[in-house]
Design an enzyme around this catalytic site. Structure first.
Site, short mmCIF file in Angstrom:
data_model
loop_
_atom_site.label_atom_id
_atom_site.label_comp_id
_atom_site.label_asym_id
_atom_site.label_seq_id
_atom_site.Cartn_x
_atom_site.Cartn_y
_atom_site.Cartn_z
N ASP A 1 -3.51 -11.44 -7.56
CA ASP A 1 -3.89 -10.31 -8.08
C ASP A 1 -3.31 -8.95 -7.34
O ASP A 1 -2.84 -9.29 -6.18
CB ASP A 1 -5.38 -9.72 -7.98
N GLU B 1 -5.96 20.17 0.12
CA GLU B 1 -6.44 18.94 -0.56
C GLU B 1 -7.71 18.72 -0.51
O GLU B 1 -8.57 17.90 -0.98
CB GLU B 1 -5.36 17.85 -0.57
N ASP C 1 -9.81 -10.12 -5.75
CA ASP C 1 -10.74 -9.43 -4.65
C ASP C 1 -11.90 -8.86 -5.73
O ASP C 1 -12.95 -8.25 -5.42
CB ASP C 1 -10.21 -8.39 -4.02
N ASP D 1 -11.64 -10.23 -11.47
CA ASP D 1 -10.68 -11.45 -10.83
C ASP D 1 -11.87 -12.81 -11.06
O ASP D 1 -11.17 -13.70 -11.02
CB ASP D 1 -10.37 -11.30 -9.75
#
Length: 661
Positions: free
Chosen positions: A298, A335, A552, A556
């Site tokens: 993945d 930010e 993970d 999955d």
């Protein structure tokens, strides 16, 4: 094995008793040959062999013993007031610790349970739990694992997982289950053992009958010195010889060597894995891993870190206009008011680089979804230090161990802040951060160089944002879900081992291809829905391959369950960990390589054990039956018992050699 030993000792004792009674009743002048010594010798050697076997088998579960020894026996519970002052301290048993309790851990103590650091800084040794050789830095907000050793600082922590829910308890449970499970090869050993004992008893009976017939046909083949006219002595010699060979066959046969070949190797293999941060759920995954031909990764959270991170900074102005530390302080403060994942990634990066949790003052903040933000920033003077900006080039992030490339730093000296007595007004900066369209909407000119830099990173699947300060575009930041530093080496090693490596992700083709290129994967499945990941695994399996899946997330878990070998990242979701056959505690992709190598070594050791057990029985039983007697070679029953005990011990010792391979 016990059946054979009981039969050997019973037959030898019964035969000796009967022959002695007959000799007494017939008043023979010479004592008959008996096997009274065989019973105690057999029992002695068997007991000695069992003891040595248990000692050796104890070594195979050494890893589990080490893990259990990590569990703390007590914890220090503290009570604090609203200001954080400690009101009381109490030593309590581990059984009394509850979730949410505030605990104190002094230097040298074990972390009692899983938890979160509230106060203090220290290094923790987690080597026996995660396999991480270096101590791990712990600071407020960091998670700690129960059983780790606090090295050099006091920590105040809040318990989050206690009792059977703690990571250490879960690891111990998995290792216990793994070491008691049976590998598929064990089924073959059990099947052989089912026929072994009846077969040996039959061979022993055949040996008895054969040597009895041989003796009566030609007694000189048994004892050349035996007188043909002495019938009593002749009968005694024939039966003595026949029973000796029959008893020796029973004593030397060892089904235990076959029975121990697989479980001892599995116990050692899973123990090695556990101490290295690789939890293998039983003998079956351990055996299957070496048969894997294709391995599917993945992307998000497996090949990559799973969260956006700053990957590159390109400065477009000279340091006399805006030097690096000043730029970082400005953009980080701007930010800090953003809720966007990219904004959070930039703010987090700045905090780590400037080693601070407090940024400047933010005002007039305005965020426009899909474009960017504008604001005013001030009070950043405290964040500016005297570090030369050139020293920041290719600096390594201390927490996440990846490099951020910084371009555009010229050779001009870094401006310094002069120490002037008296109050100085803080400078205010007008800041714009966003994409091309946002800059153009605010009358900023995006040059060809800037556009080229942004396009280059966008082709790599990264997000590029521009930052303008006081009407000048000063820099570009590239933000991406960065690849783990060990990913390329892990993929390269797996391919060198002959495995076909695939990347499976729901991301777009451009991003997936860019990530695959970075780590050396040539086969990519992109834009795959979570429900279709399982179908991709099935597709590969239909080609005749044994397939491993490394993932993970919750999405999955179906693919992990469908694959022949599911490998879950330990930091992933509980669902993924539950569905997997192997769990990587350290979140290190090189442990995938380690699991494959461990499987190959363990299966190879099982086969060596099987071969040794078969060779032992294949050679030992015929010799015990007297095949070599015509050339003067014979085994006494006690010799057979010693050889049998040694064979069991040798198989266990062979399995222990896994620790040094």
């Amino acid at each position: 094995m016990d059946v054979l030993i009981v039969m050997a000792t019973t037959i030898s004792y019964t035969y000796s008793s009967i022959i002695s009674i007959v000799a007494i009743s017939l008043a023979q002048p010479v004592s008959p040959k008996t096997f009274f010594e065989t019973t105690p010798m057999l029992i002695t050697f068997i007991a000695l062999g069992r003891w040595l076997e248990h000692v050796a088998k104890g070594k195979t579960s050494e890893a589990l013993t080490k893990l259990m020894s990590l569990q703390a026996s007590e914890a220090t519970l503290i009570e604090r007031d609203k200001d954080g002052h400690v009101l009381s301290e109490t030593k309590i048993s581990m059984d009394m610790v509850q979730r949410g309790d505030i605990l104190k851990v002094t230097p040298g103590e074990k972390i009692p349970v899983d938890g979160k650091v509230i106060e203090g800084n220290s290094l923790c040794d987690e080597s026996l739990i995660t396999g991480e050789s270096m101590p791990v830095q712990k600071e407020p907000g960091a998670m700690v694992i129960g059983g780790a050793i606090n090295q050099n600082g006091m920590l105040i922590m809040e318990a989050t997982h206690v009792g059977s829910d703690s990571a250490l308890s879960q690891i111990i449970k998995l290792v216990e289950e793994a070491q008691t499970s049976k590998a598929p090869l064990q089924a073959l050993a059990d099947k052989i053992a089912g026929y072994f004992v009846p077969g040996v008893i039959t061979l022993s009976l055949v040996t008895l009958i054969t040597w009895t017939v041989v003796g009566y046909v030609d007694v000189s083949l048994i004892d050349p010195d035996c007188k043909a006219n002495d019938q009593n002595n002749q009968h005694e010699r024939i039966f003595q010889n026949s029973f000796q060979f029959a008893i020796t066959v029973l004593a030397i046969a060892c089904p235990c060597a076959l029975g121990l070949a697989t479980p001892t190797a599995v116990m050692v293999g899973t123990g090695i894995g556990a101490t290295s941060g690789v939890l293998i759920k039983g003998g079956q995954p351990l055996e299957i891993a070496h048969k894997i031909k294709s391995i599917v990764f993945d992307k998000t959270g497996t090949i990559t870190h799973g969260v956006p991170r700053v990957s590159r900074i390109v400065m477009f102005v000279k340091q006399s206009v805006c030097y690096l530390e000043e730029f970082l302080a400005i953009v980080g403060t701007a930010e800090s008011g953003s809720e966007h994942p990219i904004g959070k990634a930039i703010a987090e990066y700045v905090k780590k680089e400037l080693d601070t949790e407090r940024l400047g003052k933010l005002s007039d903040f305005e965020a426009v979804p899909g474009f960017g933000l504008k604001c005013k920033v001030s009070n950043i003077e405290a964040l500016q230090n005297s570090t030369d900006a050139r020293n920041a080039i290719n600096r390594r992030d201390r927490q996440n161990s990846y490099c951020v490339t910084i371009d555009g730093i010229d050779g001009e000296p870094t401006p310094r802040i002069e120490d002037i007595s008296g109050a100085v007004a803080s400078r205010q900066y007008n800041v714009l951060i966003g994409n091309r369209q946002w800059m153009e909407q605010n009358c900023m000119f995006v040059s060809q160089q800037m556009d080229k830099e942004m396009t280059s990173h966008e082709h790599q699947g990264q997000t590029a944002v521009l930052c303008a300060v006081d009407g000048t575009i000063v820099a570009m930041l590239a933000v991406a879900d960065t690849v783990k530093p060990e990913a390329h080496l892990a993929i390269y090693t797996l391919r060198k081992m002959g495995l076909r490596v695939y990347l499976l992700t729901g991301d777009n083709v451009k991003t997936a291809t860019a990530i695959a290129k970075q780590v050396g994967i040539t086969k990519v499945f992109a834009e795959v829905l979570p429900s279709h990941k399982k179908m991709k695994i099935e597709q590969l399996q239909k080609n005749g391959d044994r397939v491993a899946m490394v993932g993970d997330g919750v999405n999955d878990s179906p693919a992990l369950a469908q694959s022949d070998l599911g490998i879950a990242i330990g930091t992933g979701t509980d669902v993924a960990v539950e569905a997997a056959d192997v769990v990587l505690i350290r979140n290190n992709l090189l442990d995938v390589v380690g699991a494959m190598c461990l499987s190959k070594a363990t299966v190879r050791r099982i086969r060596v054990n099987f071969f040794a057990a078969c060779i032992y029985n294949g050679l030992g039983i015929p010799i015990a039956a007297g095949v070599l007697y015509p050339i003067g070679i014979e085994l006494q029953p006690w010799m057979a018992a010693a050889a049998m005990a040694l064979s069991s011990v040798s198989v266990v010792v062979s399995s222990l050699l896994l620790k040094v391979t």
